[in-house]
Write a protein that holds these residues in place. Sequence first.
Motif, PDB file in Angstrom:
ATOM      1  N   VAL A 185      83.282  27.429 -36.524  1.00  0.00           N
ATOM      2  CA  VAL A 185      82.825  27.871 -37.839  1.00  0.00           C
ATOM      3  C   VAL A 185      83.799  28.793 -38.562  1.00  0.00           C
ATOM      4  N   ASP A 186      84.690  29.440 -37.802  1.00  0.00           N
ATOM      5  CA  ASP A 186      85.603  30.344 -38.511  1.00  0.00           C
ATOM      6  C   ASP A 186      86.909  29.658 -38.926  1.00  0.00           C
ATOM      7  N   SER A 187      86.893  28.313 -38.879  1.00  0.00           N
ATOM      8  CA  SER A 187      88.098  27.590 -39.308  1.00  0.00           C
ATOM      9  C   SER A 187      87.933  26.955 -40.680  1.00  0.00           C
TER      10      SER A 187
ATOM     11  N   HIS B 189      84.604  34.820 -43.255  1.00  0.00           N
ATOM     12  CA  HIS B 189      83.807  34.962 -42.029  1.00  0.00           C
ATOM     13  C   HIS B 189      83.347  36.402 -41.782  1.00  0.00           C
ATOM     14  N   LYS B 190      83.865  37.337 -42.598  1.00  0.00           N
ATOM     15  CA  LYS B 190      83.453  38.737 -42.427  1.00  0.00           C
ATOM     16  C   LYS B 190      82.265  39.108 -43.307  1.00  0.00           C
ATOM     17  N   LEU B 191      81.926  38.231 -44.236  1.00  0.00           N
ATOM     18  CA  LEU B 191      80.883  38.574 -45.211  1.00  0.00           C
ATOM     19  C   LEU B 191      79.497  38.460 -44.591  1.00  0.00           C
ATOM     20  N   VAL B 192      78.691  39.489 -44.812  1.00  0.00           N
ATOM     21  CA  VAL B 192      77.337  39.519 -44.248  1.00  0.00           C
ATOM     22  C   VAL B 192      76.313  39.650 -45.378  1.00  0.00           C
ATOM     23  N   PRO B 214      76.368  31.266 -40.442  1.00  0.00           N
ATOM     24  CA  PRO B 214      74.964  31.453 -40.054  1.00  0.00           C
ATOM     25  C   PRO B 214      74.741  32.741 -39.256  1.00  0.00           C
ATOM     26  N   CYS B 215      75.727  33.109 -38.432  1.00  0.00           N
ATOM     27  CA  CYS B 215      75.547  34.323 -37.630  1.00  0.00           C
ATOM     28  C   CYS B 215      75.672  35.593 -38.470  1.00  0.00           C
ATOM     29  N   ASN B 216      76.053  35.433 -39.724  1.00  0.00           N
ATOM     30  CA  ASN B 216      76.176  36.606 -40.599  1.00  0.00           C
ATOM     31  C   ASN B 216      75.035  36.712 -41.606  1.00  0.00           C
ATOM     32  N   ILE B 217      73.987  35.950 -41.372  1.00  0.00           N
ATOM     33  CA  ILE B 217      72.817  36.032 -42.247  1.00  0.00           C
ATOM     34  C   ILE B 217      71.770  36.872 -41.531  1.00  0.00           C
ATOM     35  N   ARG B 218      71.595  38.111 -41.991  1.00  0.00           N
ATOM     36  CA  ARG B 218      70.665  39.035 -41.328  1.00  0.00           C
ATOM     37  C   ARG B 218      69.261  38.838 -41.885  1.00  0.00           C
ATOM     38  N   SER B 219      68.358  38.541 -40.979  1.00  0.00           N
ATOM     39  CA  SER B 219      66.966  38.332 -41.364  1.00  0.00           C
ATOM     40  C   SER B 219      66.165  39.454 -40.715  1.00  0.00           C
ATOM     41  N   ILE B 220      65.988  40.527 -41.449  1.00  0.00           N
ATOM     42  CA  ILE B 220      65.454  41.760 -40.877  1.00  0.00           C
ATOM     43  C   ILE B 220      63.950  41.649 -40.652  1.00  0.00           C
ATOM     44  N   ARG B 221      63.554  42.017 -39.459  1.00  0.00           N
ATOM     45  CA  ARG B 221      62.169  41.848 -39.064  1.00  0.00           C
ATOM     46  C   ARG B 221      61.237  42.767 -39.851  1.00  0.00           C
TER      47      ARG B 221
END
Lengths: 498, 498
Positions: A185-187, B189-192, B214-221
């Motif tokens: 994904v980081d490519s 890839h650094k953007l959250v 996808p791993c940078n999408i924060r879904s806060i409980r």
Amino acid sequence: MGSIDSNYDTESAGQCRPLEPEEFRKQAHQMVDFIADYYKNIESYPVLSQVEPGYLQSRLPETAPYRPEPFESILKDVHKDIIPGVTHWLSPNFFAYFPATVSSAAFVGEMLCTCFNAVGFNWLASPAELELEMVVMDWLASMLKLPNSFTFLGTGGGVIQGTTSEAILCTLIAARDRALESIGVDSIHKLVVYGSDQTHSTYAKACNLAGILPCNIRSIRTEAVANFSLSPDSLHREIEADVAAGMVPLYLCATVGTTSTTAIDSLSPLADVANDYGLWFHVDAAYAGSACICPEFRHYLDGIERADSLSLSPHKWLLSYLDCCCLWVKRPSVLVKALSTDPEYLKNKPSESNSVVDFKDWQVGTGRRFKALRLWFVMRSYGVANLQSHIRSDIQMAKMFEEFVNSDPRFEIVVPRVFSLVCFRLNPFSKSDPCNTELLNRKLLEWVNSTGQVYITHTKVGGVYMLRFAVGATLTEEHHVSAAWKLIREGADALLCS
Amino acid sequence: MGSIDSNYDTESAGQCRPLEPEEFRKQAHQMVDFIADYYKNIESYPVLSQVEPGYLQSRLPETAPYRPEPFESILKDVHKDIIPGVTHWLSPNFFAYFPATVSSAAFVGEMLCTCFNAVGFNWLASPAELELEMVVMDWLASMLKLPNSFTFLGTGGGVIQGTTSEAILCTLIAARDRALESIGVDSIHKLVVYGSDQTHSTYAKACNLAGILPCNIRSIRTEAVANFSLSPDSLHREIEADVAAGMVPLYLCATVGTTSTTAIDSLSPLADVANDYGLWFHVDAAYAGSACICPEFRHYLDGIERADSLSLSPHKWLLSYLDCCCLWVKRPSVLVKALSTDPEYLKNKPSESNSVVDFKDWQVGTGRRFKALRLWFVMRSYGVANLQSHIRSDIQMAKMFEEFVNSDPRFEIVVPRVFSLVCFRLNPFSKSDPCNTELLNRKLLEWVNSTGQVYITHTKVGGVYMLRFAVGATLTEEHHVSAAWKLIREGADALLCS
């Protein structure tokens, strides 16, 4: 809020019944007559609106009214304030851009779509909406003789999008996510996409939306000698260079009928290259694809069986009103994988059983309208036969215009005509400075459009400024084309004598 | 193509005039009566369609007809083949999802939009379209008491999108491209991005489209004790952790009225955090934003003056038919910078002079419809007063339903009601196994919907399965709510006695 009148009797306002069937009936009948009269008198308006920027803001109040206003006043204001600012796309004297074609059948189909207002995000929310869309997409695929790999009856399927931009964005995301799965994904910065310098501007925009780096969008130069079609050899060279540089070729967008000049990218040799390198091969046939329902034009889609997706906008040439872009894909599962959502509040048994298609997973948004009704009404009301003759009749009129141009030595055809668009220019002096010729044609364009009698637009391809005469507004007949030509000649006379 | 009859006389087909005004008038009048009758008789149909998957494909031919078919036959087939498959969103007994509200005024406004079929990508292509949209967006902003920083009369501006998904995507791209300009295009890839576990599912999809990992999408409980609203403290902690890990916080989406339970994120304290860290702060008020035209609900938008953008869908609660999502932004130039295109064939003097707004640069696609007419007709036909009472009347009916639920000890309200949605469940046994309670409510939902008399849906929040009763279909009156409650009780009786 300035106009709020707090003395208004809100008790009586509480009685408002915004969908009372008999009031609905009355207002809608009035609107039908308003519209039929507009269509009848459409030639009485200047095609290109002659208002100045800001004309409307100065006429309308700064805030919404607090009290209701009668329907009749609003209709009166449509005449007074709106119509002067409308550029009349449906005028038979509209030859600009590509016309947006319409029909009575599509209009009543659209009324019915609005009537139901069914939000068909998934099958259960409106089974008829989902299934009719599948049916008409297969019908149109059959009219275009698309292989079964693009139909629901076969192994693919089609969906109605709003615009080509969305169709490209959705397929690009599908291709991107599939590629990122293998390369990581980081490519994303390694992904490269390809098109020509004639590909619609929305392509680069869609690529940017999808996170493709601007420097990785290849816009391959086309040449006048090849009628501005994308060269498979140039494409091959670009891809080879990218691969050598460690980049990952992702997506190719070919066009059948470019916006500037209706140039045609030859699909088969491009498919050879795309398939060799594993690119997602998309074909944008927004305008000219519709012509391929006629057997004599179908060969422009030869090679489509090796593409991954195809988009075509019936709102451009199949009498369908805005907005209606048909997208077919060979592997719906790849699209769905990239675009599906599954929130609890939309979960339901048919979706979970995988026995149905949920179109929310084929598009950008969640909600969607029952647009299939429009296409269904069009195809049934006119039949394939009439749709074919409608295409042929537009092309016949464009040929007529082409002959007019050829008959006047001061004018020339700049790019060979293929469909219903004629690219021409005024070029009366054999060895004129190109800048002077451009200036002359800019002046001619302005002269013609300022009359309000016709509306045409321009483009610039291969460095040459040219005028575009696009036949196809639904109400256009031969005498409108003749009159337009007469006007253009008058413009030339005026400019050359001054 | 199976149905093609090549003996059809294509000469006579050549006579087809698809927009002959008198035929248009006749068919459109017939359709008006068809629709008015449908609205009149809408309660005679099962609300939720009772067809099985695949019902339509088996009824319709595999290919489009070659010859034209009469309008009357198609209308007959609408009755016979389409209506049984329609889930009747406009039925007064529709309490599912969020209703999609409508009105006579919006219908005739939509007819006029279709009528002109003006493709308003830029000002010149349809000045009235661009300018009326600016006017109605400012009108609605004023009704919502948005600060001038969101209006054209001030320093911002608004645009009509199709859906919230597009509104979020466009602002996200603007935020992304602005950020990438400082941190470098290969740092995507650094953007959250941040939201809560109650943010609409389309948010994560839009983020994925924009290339956010996808791993940078924060879904806060969120928690039941906070009524499932996003906690500024949790947000702050997440951001701090991301910053510490070298990530770049980009975008926050807060919701006023979530889809599951109409939870409200408190804007002011979230703005504190977002502003501190330089996030783009978007507020999604798709459903509940409309209620804020009433002074008593406006406080839910307090803090909006510190947001960067706001979206609100009048098709949900302002009687406007699909699809109509209003997006306001504070800095249009950032949006335009990210989304503009400038192909030669669309170049024109007003655009080049920067004296006009070209909405193609505020959205995903190029083409766009004259949707502003719909809002203009709605606001003028009902006035602010009636729109406010319409909102209040829906909320009143929801309160009535809430009281019904409270009056029956077997039922309970699961999440406090705020607007016109009631989240409830059947919970007759004081210490039941949660799984049994869920099963019971699933059965109740199925029992109720299978009657065809009403349609309600469910959600699951904080691990609790609950039923959603969403009041708001335009035709709903108090007696429909009472009848629905009676039916739900009957369902409970049947299930608990069996």
